[in-house]
Design an enzyme around this catalytic site. Structure first.
Site, PDB file in Angstrom:
ATOM      1  N   TYR A 117      22.549  46.766  91.097  1.00  0.00           N
ATOM      2  CA  TYR A 117      21.484  47.202  90.179  1.00  0.00           C
ATOM      3  C   TYR A 117      20.156  47.254  90.923  1.00  0.00           C
ATOM      4  O   TYR A 117      19.801  46.290  91.609  1.00  0.00           O
ATOM      5  CB  TYR A 117      21.378  46.223  88.998  1.00  0.00           C
ATOM      6  CG  TYR A 117      20.181  46.493  88.111  1.00  0.00           C
ATOM      7  CD1 TYR A 117      20.299  47.293  86.976  1.00  0.00           C
ATOM      8  CD2 TYR A 117      18.918  45.987  88.431  1.00  0.00           C
ATOM      9  CE1 TYR A 117      19.197  47.575  86.184  1.00  0.00           C
ATOM     10  CE2 TYR A 117      17.809  46.275  87.640  1.00  0.00           C
ATOM     11  CZ  TYR A 117      17.954  47.063  86.521  1.00  0.00           C
ATOM     12  OH  TYR A 117      16.867  47.353  85.747  1.00  0.00           O
ATOM     13  N   GLU A 205      15.535  53.136  86.606  1.00  0.00           N
ATOM     14  CA  GLU A 205      16.576  52.285  87.177  1.00  0.00           C
ATOM     15  C   GLU A 205      17.785  53.070  87.643  1.00  0.00           C
ATOM     16  O   GLU A 205      18.084  54.147  87.132  1.00  0.00           O
ATOM     17  CB  GLU A 205      16.985  51.162  86.210  1.00  0.00           C
ATOM     18  CG  GLU A 205      17.631  51.619  84.940  1.00  0.00           C
ATOM     19  CD  GLU A 205      18.070  50.456  84.037  1.00  0.00           C
ATOM     20  OE1 GLU A 205      17.536  49.336  84.157  1.00  0.00           O
ATOM     21  OE2 GLU A 205      18.953  50.692  83.200  1.00  0.00           O
TER      22      GLU A 205
END
Ligand code: GDP
Ligand code: MG
Length: 394
Positions: A117, A205
């Site tokens: 991530y 993101e």
């Protein structure tokens, strides 16, 4: 403002990020053609402005898969896309009713060795953008963040200089990329940081950022939200807006110059000024009620705005009572009372209305409401108003 995954990946690619090949389609037939062009397994990805698609489900479809589906053969493509375009997709972020899908991304499937991530947000506490990263990326990131927050690495970024090469290098090292993978990961993080700052994102993101068994590093999924107050300087981003994905009431309000945010309670609120709107919601909750919305009609609320605001509030079937809480500063209380009465007549109320006015010409406003013969309850002060509207909603 939010954009779709495929748009976010186009922005990242333009900034130098490696992303998988993909084609956006709106029909099963076009999806089959796209499959042929990819020449191998694909992932079919429902495009909605919500995360958690992989773990989501298509409502009433009877299928045990969600908005991200791995496909090996041409025969599977049509039926899967048909389901995706027919049933609403329900994920943790869409609410019970789900979200309609009108576009599907046909993406070249990647083999995955690791999922990581990386994301950038504004950290309000330190007043800076922060790049966050976690070695355990993928669909469980929320659980990891809740269970082991120490696993989320955080790097503050100076908005004037952007993400520095040494910062990206340090993160790549902490995330245990090999020497060969590290530069590729760094270039993805750099692209993310660049898009975030250049386009005035409030969130950007990549999840997952994947490492393939061959050692390639790719942005497999991306999400971006932009600061609405900065959109005026990004006409290219404004063009990516998909109104079908936005709350119709919020859109309608924005067109009238109202700031409206739909919430889950049953007390409609019509207030002028964001600060007063926030404290109105607080005091309603303090007295045991739940606001149905946040609605700021602005400092100079006129008859048209009040009328449209009432229409939006009353179109919501959950609204059981309405509280108008207006401070007559720029506008005088008698003018506001007149606007409320005119709007009240025009809209046709099915829920009790409580009005609290304060400010200039306070002697006249409430008197006009009381003498109108309409079923309007006036209140003196915030507490009185909150108590009355909470009782009315019950
Ligand atoms: P999200 O659930 O909305 O975040 O959608 P993602 O695009 O992140 O996909 C969810 C999960 O599906 C990923 O974390 C991967 O585990 C898996 N996935 C997505 N694309 C691929 C792919 O090309 N190959 C493989 N093997 N898995 C994928
Ligand atoms: Mg994802």
């Amino acid at each position: 403002m939010k954009i779709h995954e495929y748009q976010a990946k186009e922005l990242l690619a333009a900034a130098g990020a490696a992303v998988p090949r993909g084609i956006v389609v709106t029909s099963p037939a076009a999806a089959q053609q796209a499959f042929d062009q990819m020449g191998g397994p694909v992932v079919l990805k429902a495009q909605v402005h919500a995360g958690g698609r992989g773990k989501g489900r298509f409502k009433d479809s009877g299928k045990d898969w969600g908005g991200v589906k791995f496909i090996r053969t041409r025969e599977e493509v049509g039926p899967v896309v048909e389901v995706m375009l027919k049933y609403p997709l329900v994920t943790k972020q869409t609410g019970e009713q789900g979200q309609r899908v009108s576009k599907v991304l046909v993406q070249e499937a990647a083999d995955i060795a690791r999922e990581i991530y990386v994301g950038m947000v504004i950290d309000r506490a330190i007043g800076l953008p922060v790049l966050m990263a976690c070695a355990e990326g993928g669909v469980e990131i929320e659980e990891v963040a809740a269970r082991s927050p120490e696993k989320i690495l955080r790097v503050p970024v100076n908005p004037d200089t952007g993400l520095q090469p040494f910062q990206a290098r340090r993160l790549a090292y902490d995330l245990e990329f090999t020497a060969e993978q590290a530069p590729k990961a760094e270039s993805l993080m750099t692209a993310l940081g660049r898009v975030f700052l250049e386009k005035d994102c409030s969130l950007a993101e990549i999840n997952p950022l994947v490492v393939t068994p061959k050692g390639d590093v790719l942005a497999l999924d991306a999400k971006m939200t932009f600061d609405d107050n900065a959109l005026f300087r990004h006409s290219d981003i404004e063009q990516l807006r998909d109104e079908a994905e936005e709350n119709p009431d919020e859109l309608r309000a924005a067109r009238t110059g109202l700031t409206y945010i739909s919430l889950t309670g049953n007390i409609g609120c019509l207030v002028n000024g964001a600060g007063l709107a926030m404290s109105t919601m607080d005091i309603i909750k303090y007295h045991g009620g739940e606001p149905a919305n946040f609605l700021d009609v602005g400092g100079g609320a006129n008859k048209e705005q009040v009328t449209e605001a009432f229409r939006i509030l009353l179109a919501d079937p959950r609204v059981k009572a309405v509280l108008v809480n207006i401070f007559g500063g720029i506008m005088k209380c008698d003018i506001i009372a007149g606007a409320i009465l005119a709007a009240f007549k025009e809209v046709g109320f099915h829920a009790p209305l409580v009005v609290r006015l304060e400010g200039t010409n306070i002697e006249q406003g409430p008197k006009m409401l009381a003498e109108s013969g309409q079923n309007i309850t006036t209140a003196t002060g915030m507490t009185d108003a909150a108590k009355k509207v909470v009782a009315a909603a019950r």
